[in-house]
Design a protein around this motif. Structure first.
Motif, short mmCIF file in Angstrom:
data_model
loop_
_atom_site.label_atom_id
_atom_site.label_comp_id
_atom_site.label_asym_id
_atom_site.label_seq_id
_atom_site.Cartn_x
_atom_site.Cartn_y
_atom_site.Cartn_z
N SER A 187 0.81 -1.21 0.00
CA SER A 187 0.00 0.00 0.00
C SER A 187 0.85 1.27 0.00
CB SER A 187 -0.97 -0.02 1.18
OG SER A 187 -0.26 -0.17 2.37
N GLY A 188 2.15 1.11 -0.26
CA GLY A 188 2.99 2.30 -0.45
C GLY A 188 3.41 3.00 0.82
N LYS A 189 3.30 2.31 1.96
CA LYS A 189 3.68 2.94 3.23
C LYS A 189 5.09 2.54 3.65
CE LYS A 189 -0.50 4.51 3.71
NZ LYS A 189 -1.51 3.60 4.23
N LEU A 190 5.65 1.60 2.93
CA LEU A 190 6.92 1.03 3.39
C LEU A 190 7.74 0.60 2.18
CD1 LEU A 190 7.45 -1.43 6.27
CD2 LEU A 190 7.99 -2.27 3.99
N SER A 191 9.05 0.72 2.30
CA SER A 191 9.93 0.22 1.25
C SER A 191 11.07 -0.59 1.86
CB SER A 191 10.51 1.38 0.43
OG SER A 191 9.53 1.84 -0.47
N ILE A 192 11.78 -1.26 0.97
CA ILE A 192 12.89 -2.12 1.39
C ILE A 192 14.20 -1.51 0.90
CG2 ILE A 192 13.96 -4.39 0.96
CD1 ILE A 192 10.97 -5.42 0.75
N ASP B 27 21.23 -25.77 12.64
CA ASP B 27 19.87 -25.26 12.87
C ASP B 27 19.83 -23.74 13.02
OD1 ASP B 27 21.16 -25.12 15.27
OD2 ASP B 27 19.48 -25.87 16.45
N GLY B 28 20.84 -23.09 12.46
CA GLY B 28 20.84 -21.64 12.52
C GLY B 28 21.82 -21.06 11.52
N THR B 29 22.12 -19.79 11.70
CA THR B 29 22.99 -19.09 10.77
C THR B 29 23.98 -18.24 11.54
OG1 THR B 29 21.34 -17.33 10.65
CG2 THR B 29 21.28 -18.99 8.92
N ASP B 30 25.07 -17.86 10.88
CA ASP B 30 26.12 -17.12 11.57
C ASP B 30 26.20 -15.67 11.07
OD1 ASP B 30 27.45 -18.97 13.50
OD2 ASP B 30 27.46 -20.24 11.71
N HIS B 31 27.11 -14.95 11.69
CA HIS B 31 27.21 -13.50 11.46
C HIS B 31 27.55 -13.17 10.02
CE1 HIS B 31 28.48 -13.04 15.97
NE2 HIS B 31 27.36 -13.70 15.81
N GLY B 32 26.85 -12.19 9.48
CA GLY B 32 27.13 -11.75 8.13
C GLY B 32 27.55 -10.29 8.11
N TRP B 33 27.14 -9.59 7.05
CA TRP B 33 27.61 -8.20 6.88
C TRP B 33 26.45 -7.38 6.32
CZ3 TRP B 33 32.66 -7.11 3.56
CH2 TRP B 33 32.98 -5.75 3.62
N GLY B 34 26.29 -7.35 4.99
CA GLY B 34 25.18 -6.58 4.43
C GLY B 34 23.84 -7.20 4.80
N ALA B 35 22.79 -6.37 4.83
CA ALA B 35 21.46 -6.87 5.19
C ALA B 35 20.40 -6.01 4.52
CB ALA B 35 21.28 -6.84 6.70
N HIS B 36 19.17 -6.49 4.58
CA HIS B 36 18.05 -5.75 4.00
C HIS B 36 17.23 -5.11 5.11
CE1 HIS B 36 19.50 -8.18 0.80
NE2 HIS B 36 18.81 -9.27 1.09
N HIS B 37 16.77 -3.91 4.86
CA HIS B 37 16.06 -3.18 5.91
C HIS B 37 14.78 -2.52 5.40
CE1 HIS B 37 18.62 -3.93 9.29
NE2 HIS B 37 19.68 -3.83 8.49
N PHE B 38 14.02 -1.97 6.35
CA PHE B 38 12.74 -1.35 6.03
C PHE B 38 12.74 0.13 6.38
CE2 PHE B 38 11.58 -5.78 7.35
CZ PHE B 38 11.14 -6.23 6.11
N VAL B 39 12.11 0.94 5.54
CA VAL B 39 11.75 2.31 5.93
C VAL B 39 10.24 2.43 5.81
CG1 VAL B 39 13.81 3.67 5.46
CG2 VAL B 39 12.27 3.09 3.59
N MET B 40 9.64 3.17 6.72
CA MET B 40 8.18 3.22 6.77
C MET B 40 7.70 4.62 7.09
SD MET B 40 5.72 0.97 9.29
CE MET B 40 5.74 2.03 10.73
N GLY B 41 6.63 5.04 6.46
CA GLY B 41 6.04 6.34 6.76
C GLY B 41 5.37 6.92 5.53
N GLY B 42 4.55 7.94 5.75
CA GLY B 42 3.81 8.55 4.65
C GLY B 42 4.67 9.35 3.70
N ALA B 43 5.85 9.77 4.18
CA ALA B 43 6.69 10.63 3.35
C ALA B 43 7.58 9.84 2.40
CB ALA B 43 7.56 11.51 4.24
N ILE B 44 7.70 8.55 2.62
CA ILE B 44 8.66 7.82 1.80
C ILE B 44 8.09 7.43 0.45
CG2 ILE B 44 9.89 6.88 3.82
CD1 ILE B 44 8.54 4.15 2.69
#
Lengths: 635, 450
Positions: free
Chosen positions: B114-119, B366-383
């Protein structure tokens, strides 16, 4: 419950007998002679807490199946038969006693200050090495529900905390308990998760006992015991760690490998012997390892899992035994890290031994561990010379006490020698410089109160506040319940925007000091200092006890943690006397004139109450001292 | 050890140099007038698994990913199969690749749609653009102490390893003060966690608030008329030559005064705040909402908040722990978006996520180890909502953005991410270049805002 109570009473009996035994001076019943200074008895130097004839000592090795645990102390008297030939004036004044005991224990009592003055600190130190260890696991086991499938039993679960409070406040083995707590902030495990380590309190209890039993032992043994301990294995996720599989791309879990190096032994950059960073030709610090070292070392910690020798055994019991090796899960590959290559095909036990030996002998180990122990016990910013002196003791395994006798088993990593070097160093003994001292951790402030005012009936089970003190509205800290393996605060924390940081100084405990935790701590202390427990409505608590099926003794509950302010009430009429009593007892006379004057003015306005006499004044006086920057900075 | 084995192998497959097509130059989104603007950082302690958050959805990519992650996937109670994942619209520049979020993040997927959040894809600490080859050749200049929790938390917040003094959000606020956008204000930087470094500057000190109210000292009521008591507990004018004691008394004094001001501001205010989940993060974002609601009483024009949740260090039992964490994040973000919309502040408040690092694509059992780059979220009406900025590298090994075991080499610097947020707060390119001196080494910052 009977067992637990018996243990407790035993501890009390010992405590009382110790006080009787060591009192050259006044009677050790609650003395009416309130002012510490007035009761300055004619001590002679041999009247100190000499309980080295405590022949029935159940040495910590007795109930330990964990290698050479605790050998440091049992051999101590054979190793240094001389009781010292030189005069030790460490305890020359009561102020000196107060300061030393506050660094070496969970708080100074008026009796200690009174009776230790003029005695030999070396002797006190050596006698502490002989005191039997107060443990945690027995209390946890005693509180286990009869039916092992019994669901969530808070009373059982919280025994790790309850035993901590009992041992730290009333344990006779104060030096040992204090050192174990310091180690617990370096080799962190935590039952904060609300999962396995919470539900199976035996795991963390056994870990606490491991540190308690080895507090005077050797860091090499500690590292090995920690590596095999189920609590650490679970906490840092290498319990059940499988060797890699090239087909599926599965890699060994790197968690323990990384934190073992970074947090428990070496840090991240090369250090000089004085704890400062070693710089390269460009003036930059040198990182010790990269991720290839971590993946290499991670292979070492594969193939460990809960002990399965006895298929009938309860999981709770398995969590108290060293982890077992499952050879089929251990990596057969070559394991290369920090310049060491463990040949392919080496088995798990041998790989672990080689790896720990290699890390243990690294140049960084002594400065890294020594400096952090100094930070926990004496000062956040030890001078490089101070660190060097402690490093020398750590490496040689020997320290000569002021009385001329020596402690330690002459082996690298000896924690008795290290601890002695930390406490007896001139930098610890002199009044701290402007950059010296440290912030007392909230846990220590609370135990200091309990010990300073001879709190009676230490039954923390009746005090729900003590079951969990981690919220900022409480102490903002709880033993063995750190939010992560990085402890509540980092040894390298520099408080942003602060004067100390501007000067390049660290202030670890400032990391948990903020606008919520400052009032939170004062409110927490107010509850105890004012004895609100004695007036609390305990119906709800009783219901909870009934539900768990634990006997609730209302009288005991109301009397639990009852302080004795008798000595203070006697002098409360003169605020200045009250303030100076507290200054000696809690601050080792480090309170500034400004603070004292202001306190006297404030206290003078609190009148004698018809009902409570000077009690409100006494309450306020204690709370003012214990919230003052003069007290909170231990210097 | 040298970096010989840092990379498992070199690889010929080169991922398009996405740094160049990252986005346009920073648009001048500076605002005039008195409009209120706030940033809210949600710090995910432990390192959130990027590979299990933005999940490949087109059949080819999904299959590659699923094969590598199979031992985990078979254990999830809520299946991460194509039917169970929540697909999202993918920009055409990804040439047919598609992405989805895990089932626990349906709310976030909905916000995206709905356009409120991006990756923001593959963002992480960088000193300069690097690749697997340049690291292998030892020509790459790398941030220090990669893969270490505390150091990478610090690096995300400040650009430097542990011991750093000032965080970039604190420096942004300093710049807002020096450029006259707002005056220094006790409440311009607020934290509900211990992540104060991010919002510390030379003129910016984080204020700590719990459960939407300032803590008070109970005892003081009892001695209300006793001015020495009041002075004592506020450490007023405390004199000492000891440096730590000076710092402590400053802290006590500042806290005391700030708490009083905050409680004065909040008293008599009836706030209609929508319901938040009672999770740790939900309660913190509710605290933030309560602070935002009294922004006029606090007289702030710009505010930067930091909240945090832990538990993302999923070395073990990832299938049990990660979905719960993702659900908690999902619930709290959804509630916060609702709250801002109901208060009419959606355009004035931007939330963004950060974390120590991403994690390995390879699993450790049964898990994962430390990495570096990652994906994140920004959220809000202005974005600029409903899109992906930056890269989402393929789920495979041994490529130019693989630092080993599928630890992603970031293609967007934290500096670029942060500069875009700073621009929205009202800082110009010159100012941002001085706050982020390395910015010029990278392509233009992404234009996160419309």
């Amino acid at each position: 419950m009977t067992i637990k109570c018996t243990i407790q009473h035993y501890a009390f009996a010992l405590l009382i007998s110790l006080l009787v035994g060591c009192g050259g001076g006044g009677d050790s019943e609650q003395t009416n002679n309130s002012n510490i200074t007035n009761n300055n008895s004619n001590q002679n130097s041999n009247s100190g807490q000499d309980n080295s004839n405590n022949g029935n000592s159940q040495t910590d090795t007795d109930n330990s199946d964990q290698g050479d645990a605790g050998q440091g102390d049992t051999d101590q008297d054979n190793d240094s038969p001389d009781n010292g030939t030189q005069e030790d004036d460490t305890f020359a004044s009561m102020q000196n006693v107060s300061k030393f005991i506050q660094q070496a224990t969970f708080g100074a009592t008026p009796e200690q200050i009174r009776t230790l003055q003029g005695t030999s600190a070396s002797q006190w130190f050596k006698s502490q090495l002989e005191v039997p260890a107060s443990l945690v696991l027995p209390a946890v086991v005693a509180a286990a529900p009869d039916d092992p499938d019994d669901e969530f039993n808070l009373f059982h679960i919280e025994q790790t905390s309850l035993a901590f409070w009992r041992n730290s406040i009333a344990g006779q083995d104060q030096l040992r308990q204090r050192m174990a707590f310091a180690l617990s902030e370096l080799l962190v495990v935590s039952n904060a998760g609300g999962e396995v380590l919470t539900d199976i309190p035996e795991a963390v209890a056994a870990y606490q006992d491991l540190l308690i039993q080895n507090a005077f032992g050797n860091y090499r043994s500690v590292l090995e015991l920690v590596t095999y301990s189920p609590a650490m294995g679970h906490y840092l996720t290498y319990m059940g760690n499988e060797k890699g599989n090239e087909q599926t791309g599965r890699m060994p879990d790197e968690n323990y490998a990384r934190e073992l190096l970074q947090l428990f032994t070496l840090g991240v950059v090369a250090l000089n012997k004085d704890g400062t960073a070693a710089l390269n030709s460009e003036g930059l610090s040198v990182e010790l390892y990269d991720n290839t070292d971590i993946t290499g070392l991670a292979r070492v910690f594969t193939g460990l899992n809960l002990n399965e020798d006895d298929p009938e055994e309860l999981i709770n019991t398995r969590f108290t035994k060293p982890m077992q090796i499952f050879p089929e899960s251990h990596s057969e590959k070559e394991k290369t890290f920090l310049g060491l290559t463990i040949a392919s095909g080496t088995d798990a036990q041998s790989s672990i031994t080689q790896a720990i030996d290699h890390i243990f002998n690294h140049d960084n180990l002594a400065p890294f561990v020594s400096k952090q122990l100094i930070q926990r016990l004496v000062t956040s910013n030890p001078s490089p010379d101070y660190v060097s002196r402690v490093v020398a003791a750590f490496e040689s395994g020997k320290f000569v006490l002021p009385d001329g006798s020596s402690v330690g088993l002459d082996k690298r990593g000896d924690l008795t020698a290290t601890l002695a070097a930390i406490l007896f160093d001139s930098e610890a003994r002199q009044v701290a410089s402007n950059t010296g001292g440290k912030i007392r951790e909230p846990i220590l402030r609370f135990t200091h109160w309990a010990r300073a005012f001879n709190v009676q009936n230490i039954e923390p089970k009746y005090i729900p506040q003590l079951w969990e003190t981690g919220a900022t509205a409480d102490l903002g800290q709880h033993p063995y319940r750190s939010p992560s393996v990085f402890n509540y605060f980092r040894p390298g924390y520099k408080a942003p925007g602060s004067k100390s940081a501007e000067m390049g100084l660290v202030a670890p405990e400032l990391q948990i000091t903020n606008a919520s935790s400052i009032p939170g701590y004062i409110n927490f202390m107010t509850y105890f200092v004012m004895g609100q427990q004695q007036e609390a409505d305990l119906d709800e608590l009783k219901e909870e006890f009934d539900e768990i099926g634990v006997n609730f003794d209302l009288e005991k509950a109301l009397q639990s943690f009852k302080p004795d302010y008798g000595p203070l009430l006697q002098i409360a009429q003169v605020p200045a006397e009250l303030v100076s009593y507290l200054d000696l007892l809690l601050c080792a006379n480090q309170m500034s004139t400004q603070t004292k004057d202001n306190m006297v003015a404030a206290l003078s306005k609190v009148p004698n109450d018809d009902d409570d006499g000077y009690l409100p004044r006494v309450h306020l006086a204690i709370l003012m001292v214990m919230s003052s920057p003069d007290y909170i900075i231990q210097k | 050890m040298n970096r010989r084995k840092f990379l498992k192998t070199a690889s010929a497959s080169v991922v398009a140099s996405s740094i160049l097509n990252m986005g346009q130059a920073l648009a001048n989104t500076q605002v005039a007038g008195d409009e209120y603007r706030a940033l809210v950082c949600v710090f995910l302690y432990g390192g959130m698994d990027n590979h299990d958050t933005i999940i490949p959805y087109d059949t080819d990519s999904y299959n590659k990913w699923a094969q590598i992650r199979q031992p985990l996937l078979s254990q999830y109670t809520t299946k991460r199969d194509l039917a169970g994942l929540v697909p999202i619209n993918t920009p055409t520049r990804f040439s047919g690749r598609q992405f989805a979020l895990p089932p626990e993040m349906a709310g976030i997927a909905n916000l995206y749609q709905s356009g409120k959040l991006s990756i923001i894809g593959n963002v992480g600490p960088l000193l300069e653009p690097v690749t697997a080859s340049s690291i292998k050749a030892e020509t790459a200049k790398l941030p220090s102490r990669l893969f270490s929790h505390n150091d990478q938390q610090s690096t995300w917040m400040s650009g430097k390893a542990e011991g750093a003094q000032y965080g970039w959000a604190g420096r942004l606020n300093d710049a807002l003060i020096s450029s006259g956008v707002q005056e220094a204000n006790t409440f311009s930087a607020v934290t509900t966690s211990s992540a104060g470094l991010l919002v510390t500057g030379t003129n910016t000190t984080p204020y700590h608030v719990t459960d939407g109210k300032a803590a008070t000292i109970d005892l003081l009521n009892q001695f209300a008329g006793n001015e020495e008591v009041q002075a004592h507990f506020s450490a007023l004018g405390h004199q000492t030559s000891n440096v730590l004691e000076q710092d402590l008394s400053t802290k006590i004094n500042q806290s005391f005064e700030a708490n009083e001001m905050y409680n004065t501001a909040i008293s008599g205010q009836t706030l209609n705040i929508p319901t938040f989940p009672t999770t740790l993060l939900g309660r913190q974002l509710e605290s933030v909402t309560r602070s935002i609601a009294i922004r006029e009483q606090l007289q702030t024009k710009r505010q930067i908040f930091v909240v945090a949740m832990g538990g993302f260090d999923t070395h073990s039992e990832q299938v049990r722990s990660l979905p719960k964490l993702q659900a908690a994040l999902d619930g709290a973000l959804t509630a916060f978006n609702n709250a801002m919309e109901s208060m009419g502040l959606s355009n004035n408040v931007t939330l963004f996520t950060a974390s120590d690092f991403g994690r390995t694509l390879a699993i450790n059992g049964d898990g994962t180890d430390h990495g570096w780059g990652a994906h994140h979220f920004v959220m809000g009406g202005a974005i600029n909502g409903g899109t992906i900025f930056g890269d989402i590298p393929q789920a495979e090994f041994n490529h130019e953005l693989d630092a080993g075991s599928g630890r992603l080499i970031p293609t967007m610097a934290v500096d670029q991410y942060a500069a875009s947020l700073g621009n929205w707060l009202g800082l110009d390119d010159t100012t941002l270049s001085s706050v982020f001196p390395n910015l010029s080494k990278f392509g233009p910052a992404p234009n996160l805002f419309t």
